[in-house]
Design an enzyme around this catalytic site. Structure first.
Site, mmCIF file in Angstrom:
data_model
loop_
_atom_site.group_PDB
_atom_site.id
_atom_site.type_symbol
_atom_site.label_atom_id
_atom_site.label_comp_id
_atom_site.label_asym_id
_atom_site.label_seq_id
_atom_site.Cartn_x
_atom_site.Cartn_y
_atom_site.Cartn_z
ATOM 1 N N GLU A 1 16.836 52.644 42.455
ATOM 2 C CA GLU A 1 17.650 52.372 43.638
ATOM 3 C C GLU A 1 18.955 53.145 43.499
ATOM 4 O O GLU A 1 19.722 52.902 42.562
ATOM 5 C CB GLU A 1 18.000 50.885 43.743
ATOM 6 C CG GLU A 1 16.862 49.940 43.993
ATOM 7 C CD GLU A 1 17.376 48.508 44.087
ATOM 8 O OE1 GLU A 1 18.541 48.305 44.488
ATOM 9 O OE2 GLU A 1 16.618 47.591 43.753
ATOM 10 N N ASP B 1 26.613 41.588 46.280
ATOM 11 C CA ASP B 1 26.830 42.044 44.909
ATOM 12 C C ASP B 1 27.999 41.325 44.256
ATOM 13 O O ASP B 1 29.006 41.024 44.888
ATOM 14 C CB ASP B 1 27.081 43.557 44.892
ATOM 15 C CG ASP B 1 25.844 44.334 45.301
ATOM 16 O OD1 ASP B 1 24.802 44.115 44.670
ATOM 17 O OD2 ASP B 1 25.912 45.140 46.242
#
Length: 247
Positions: A35, A46
């Site tokens: 990714e 995140d």
């Protein structure tokens, strides 16, 4: 069949050339799919580790075209996905991004802030450009919800290990969630959030692969390591995790 290791790294942290070197090295050390994270100022899913790397990459001048340049070098040699929030794709133009992804050989996109219902608006564009839009399932989803989300899932299903942000290191029993997914699709299930050298073996139980991000970014943020040492440490971690999930 071997369980797969998906690695996440922040594109442009600390710069584009390093990202290419790291990506290719990870591909040679157990990472099956990569990714390429697209830095964004408000990465809501995140935790502070990846958020810090995002911030530094943006401070260093990251632009969307950088992920194109990195993909051009990496995608022919390592299965590559783009992971990013919707805003950068929207600014670049979703159709343009999908066309570029297809031309560069990028196999999929992971866009965590676009709910399944909204993603349907782009389903035809994803199909046209032969790029997978990765589906998310969370342990809080009902069986009915899971059936809807995974109905047309491609490449793999991103099973979020717990409600919250990446890198928090929580633990939840995913047995029922995995069983529900299996009832509705044969698409592989990869678990992400909180996967590292200590947790990988346990988290890999019952699924087809793991997704590792914060464990790599933690290494990259270390100021006591040179760039080459950071690559070596990340590759060592990748090999260890790949062995653990298949042990």
């Amino acid at each position: 069949m071997d369980k797969k290791l998906v690695g996440y790294i922040t594109t442009g942290y600390p710069d584009k050339d390093f990202t290419i070197d790291l990506a290719l090295s990870l591909g040679e050390n157990g990472v099956d799919s990569l990714e390429l994270g697209i830095p964004f100022s408000d990465p809501v899913a995140d935790g502070p580790v990846i958020e810090a790397a995002n911030y530094i990459a943006l401070e260093n001048g990251f632009r969307f075209k950088d992920v194109l340049d990195v993909s051009r070098a990496v995608a022919p040699r390592v299965d590559t996905l783009w992971m990013g929030y919707f805003n950068p794709f929207y600014q670049f133009g979703m159709e343009n991004a999908l066309r570029e992804a297809n031309d560069l050989g990028v196999s999929g996109m992971i866009i965590p802030d676009v709910p399944h219902e909204e993603a349907r608006a782009y389903a035809e564009a994803f199909r046209k450009h032969n790029v997978a839009n990765i589906s998310f399932v969370a342990p809080t989803d009902t069986d009915e919800r899971i059936a809807t989300v995974v109905e047309n899932a491609e490449k793999f299903i991103y099973l979020v290990a717990y409600a919250g942000i990446t890198g928090a290191g929580k633990s939840e029993d995913l047995t029922e969630t995995v069983a529900s997914i299996r009832r509705h699709t044969d698409t592989p299930v990869y678990v992400g959030f909180g996967v590292n050298e200590k947790t990988a073996k346990e988290k890999a139980k019952g699924v087809d692969g793991v997704i590792v991000g914060s464990a790599f970014i933690n290494i990259l943020l270390r100021e006591d390591l040179t760039l080459s040492e950071k690559i070596n440490h990340c590759c060592s971690a990748a090999r260890t995790i790949k062995d653990l999930i298949n042990g």
